[in-house]
Design an enzyme around this catalytic site. Structure first.
Site, PDB file in Angstrom:
ATOM      1  CE1 TYR A 129      -1.289  -0.801   4.403  1.00 19.99           C
ATOM      2  CE2 TYR A 129       1.303   0.097   4.548  1.00 19.99           C
ATOM      3  CZ  TYR A 129      -0.218  -0.334   5.282  1.00 19.99           C
ATOM      4  OH  TYR A 129      -0.168  -0.519   6.812  1.00 19.99           O
ATOM      5  CD  GLU A 130      -1.061   5.108   1.645  1.00 15.95           C
ATOM      6  OE1 GLU A 130      -0.698   5.742   0.891  1.00 15.95           O
ATOM      7  OE2 GLU A 130      -1.676   4.406   1.976  1.00 15.95           O
ATOM      8  N   GLY A 131       1.315   2.437  -2.611  1.00 16.64           N
ATOM      9  CA  GLY A 131       2.054   2.696  -3.807  1.00 16.64           C
ATOM     10  C   GLY A 131       3.482   1.598  -3.928  1.00 16.64           C
TER      11      GLY A 131
END
Length: 594
Positions: A435-437
């Site tokens: 998550y968050e890239g």
């Protein structure tokens, strides 16, 4: 289950001795008369007491019970709500917020140290207040005066929590293709309709209201990321439901104590934040905060798995030392005497302590960007922050995951059993690489946008800091074991960057082919710089005479281990980069399987 013990001495070492936190705050007008070493240590101790005694005992409870969903209502595990009320009473939600809205006005970098302790003690719980910090910062930077007055006081106090609602089932990380709509209403608000997925802390029973920060499209908006706007969408308005409903919660590999929600917006009233079609720009305030927070999860995984593995390795007996019996009074020696076990423990320790130095320094750069009175100083700090954020997010989560797996390995078969809690750390931290890239997206951001996109300027700014450190110790014989390899690999990083840039002019796929290995290469060099700094600090303390000889010698030994056993991993990443993109791209997609 590992009982968390806050590593206060190491935290203080990084803050006060390596990064000179008091001097850092004294240079920033907002903090020069308010933040002292005594104040810092008081907050650290208060957070340590809370995390050790309130959150750590709930970690396995949250994993075993999980969250429950019924008719759109989510109930958190036993004890979570009471712990959150205690967190509010201690004033932690308001720590770094603007005093105008009830905040304490303390540095965000101090808040990061507390986030580390919260996350290591109980990551799933920590996500509930953690998402609120990003919502607060987004409103502080982009909200109107009316919006700030309406939402910030209760978000700051912790009475309300916040989320970030970005992606949708068909979109993943490609936010340019989201479909959630925002229809203008006559009163200046908007009707928000659509479905968002993977919304951490999107619904729960810990706060009376949840403020969703939502990406959506206005009618006639341009396609792609240039047509996305940002909206405030409360769960409740004046105590009444607002067309926001949790459709379900995900059944996940880990972080069971945190509700990962599908959120449905059915004509929910929303309010535009910032300019139309500039939502992604505004959201990056939230996303960058979240990316640093995710880097903390990597550190937390390394620290918690190390603590559990170390205690076990000192107690577990198996075989005898190859160099001779070490515990003759026992049936076998503790496994900590065996080189293979020590390699795993030192890897965990090196990643945890090196990651701590990187994150705390990154947080100080963020302080400078927000609070420095000097434009040039802010710009330089922003360049370093831009470069190091994807490294911290991706490299520290990957090494944190490695450390978590080594924790299971130290336990052997017992590590695979739930009662010991080591396998939970693996499951909980796996999401941090996603998550968050994802790691791959962060790698493209680092190499494509930050390094090559700036024509090497951002990398040169950080390289100059490393070069200055090396130059300042060129006559220090005791530091050559650190500065010589650091100089070698920093120069190689610059060289291979230039080679990738040249190859990419002929074939753009070379960037994607090299990116992940490049990120790891940069990550190991970055941590080498911080370990060299910590080694010098420890060396100075030992030379001056100290009552904590064992602590500083351990720091020197871990630094030597990092340079001898972990930094050479860059050779493999370099070799992979140098093979280029050809073998990756020559197989047609339809021929991957038959």
């Amino acid at each position: 289950m590992p009982q968390y013990k806050a590593p206060l001495r190491d935290m203080q070492f990084v803050l006060h001795e390596v990064l000179n936190a008091e001097q850092h705050y004294a240079a920033l007008p907002a903090f020069q008369d308010t933040v002292s070493r005594e104040l810092i240590d008081q907050y650290l101790q208060a957070a340590a007491d809370f995390c050790e005694n309130e959150l750590s005992p709930l970690n396995q409870v949250g994993d075993q019970e999980g969250c429950t969903w019924k008719d759109g209502v989510v109930t958190t595990p036993s004890g979570f709500k009471a712990a959150y009320q205690k967190y509010i009473e201690l004033g932690f939600p308001s720590l770094s917020a603007d005093p105008e809205f009830g905040g304490q006005g303390l540095p965000n970098s101090l808040g990061i140290t507390i986030s580390e302790m919260v996350g290591t003690a109980n990551w799933a719980w920590g996500m509930y207040p953690g998402l609120s910090h990003g919502a607060v910062r987004t409103l502080e930077h982009h909200g109107s005066d009316e919006q700030k007055a309406t939402y910030l006081p209760k978000l700051v106090s912790g009475e309300w929590t916040g989320t970030m609602c970005l992606t949708e089932a068909h979109a993943g990380s490609d936010l340019g293709i989201i479909r959630t709509k925002a229809e203008p209403l006559s009163d200046g608000s908007y009707a928000i309709s659509g479905e968002k997925i993977f919304i951490s802390a999107g619904e729960h029973d810990m706060a009376e209201n949840i403020i969703h920060i939502v990406l959506a499209r206005l009618p006639g908006a341009p396609k792609g990321t240039k047509g996305i706007s940002l909206f405030i969408v409360p769960k409740l308005i004046d105590g009444q439901a607002n067309g926001v409903r949790c459709g379900s919660i995900e059944h996940k590999m880990g972080i069971h104590g945190n509700a990962t929600c599908v959120i449905n917006f059915d004509g929910a009233k929303g309010y535009l934040i910032g300019p139309e079609n500039r939502g992604l720009n505004c959201m990056f305030t939230f996303m960058n905060t979240a990316r640093i927070g995710t880097a903390v999860q990597g550190l937390s995984a390394a620290e918690s798995s190390f603590q559990g593995a170390l205690a076990y390795a000192k107690d577990r007996l198996a075989m005898r030392s190859l160099s001779g019996i070490k515990a003759p009074e026992k049936d076998a020696d503790p496994i900590i005497v065996h080189p293979a076990v020590r390699n795993m423990l030192l890897t965990q320790k090196a990643f945890a302590e090196g990651g701590r130095a990187l994150i705390y320094d990154l947080a100080q750069y963020a302080d400078v960007v927000e609070k420095s009175a000097d434009t040039a100083t802010r710009e330089k700090a922003d360049n370093i922050l831009s470069l190091l954020t994807p490294i911290a997010k991706a490299f520290l989560t990957e090494t944190g995951y490695e450390a978590a797996n080594k924790g299971v390995q130290v336990f052997g078969g017992h590590g695979f059993i739930a009662e010991h809690g080591m396998e939970q750390i693996v499951r909980d931290t796996r999401i941090s690489c996603l998550y968050e890239g994802t790691t791959e997206i962060q790698a493209i951001d680092l190499l494509g946008r930050k390094v090559l996109g700036s024509k090497g300027k951002l990398l040169k700014d950080f390289a100059s800091i490393i070069e200055e450190f090396i130059h300042s110790h060129q006559d220090d014989a005791a530091m050559q074991a650190f500065t010589t390899p650091l100089a070698k690999w920093a120069q190689k990083l610059a060289q291979i960057t230039q080679e990738i840039a040249e190859h990419a002019q002929q074939n753009p796929e070379e960037v994607g082919a090299a990116a992940v290995d490049y990120l790891h290469f940069a990550g190991y060099v970055t941590l080498a710089y911080y370990w060299a700094r910590m080694a010098f600090t420890a060396q100075q303390a030992l030379a001056a005479g100290t009552s904590e000889t064992a602590f500083y010698q351990a720091k020197m030994s871990t630094a030597q281990f990092y340079f001898n056993k972990l930094l050479p991993r860059v050779c493999a990443h370099i070799a992979v980069i140098e093979t280029g993109a050809e073998s990756l791209m020559q197989l047609d997609a339809e021929h991957f399987a038959f």
